[in-house]
Design an enzyme around this catalytic site. Sequence first.
Site, mmCIF file in Angstrom:
data_model
loop_
_atom_site.group_PDB
_atom_site.id
_atom_site.type_symbol
_atom_site.label_atom_id
_atom_site.label_comp_id
_atom_site.label_asym_id
_atom_site.label_seq_id
_atom_site.Cartn_x
_atom_site.Cartn_y
_atom_site.Cartn_z
ATOM 1 N N SER A 1 1.062 -1.380 -0.270
ATOM 2 C CA SER A 1 0.024 -0.189 0.322
ATOM 3 C C SER A 1 1.003 1.285 -0.476
ATOM 4 O O SER A 1 2.217 0.770 0.685
ATOM 5 C CB SER A 1 -0.923 -0.150 1.175
ATOM 6 N N TYR B 1 -1.301 -0.497 11.074
ATOM 7 C CA TYR B 1 -1.339 -1.001 9.661
ATOM 8 C C TYR B 1 -0.090 -0.330 8.637
ATOM 9 O O TYR B 1 0.065 -1.388 7.697
ATOM 10 C CB TYR B 1 -2.732 -0.235 8.635
#
Length: 247
Positions: free
Chosen positions: A143, A156
Amino acid sequence: MTGKLNTKVAVVTGASSGIGEATALALTAEGASVALVARRADRLAALQQRITEKGGQAIAISADIADENQAYDVVQKANAVFGRVDILINNAGVMQLGLIDGADTEQWRSMININLLGLMYATHAALPIMKAQGTGHIVNISSTAGLEANANAAVYSATKFGVGAFTEALRKENHIHKIRVTLIEPGAVATELGDRITDPTAKQWAQSWLETKKPLASDDIASGIVYAVTQPPHVNVNEIVIRPLDQ
């Protein structure tokens, strides 16, 4: 079906929706046989049917890749059914956002177990098969949160930074075995990923941020993955960052 990946076999984790589902469809459109992996068996069965109705070949494997034994069994089953594993798409992931202070630490463990350890387990299972074949391609989905850490996304981001580090070391260790490694770092994508955020403040923050963008579709990421895995054998696309124009 015939295409650039005819005779190739791919394993796609997190295949029940979003990027994983789109990637499975894109790979089979290019002629690959695909092992569809996720926890939601009903979603996998529906996707398998869509693929076979279009003339493709797929098997559905319901499993939790955060469990090391299940991750190993997934790869072994794909190899047993199809006789090889050419491509591993490590896509399964979860995103729980929120501040560090007061966080539910069980959500931290869940993200680490799925986003990072699950990816590592599947890779560990696939490497001996690919080495024996003398060829293979591992694609790890990270990501842009693995490029820049922000408030509300500390853990995350930590998992995605970890994916990036693991992927680069993996590439350096295995190019001598003719195994290619690619890191894909999507920006804002319209998927179900944000639907599972349980912290109401963090969820509102994520929704407000997304509303300021025109997010990518899962197909956009799948196209980047297909590009990487269809290059000539001597070409290794190391890293692809794919953002919306306005991100």
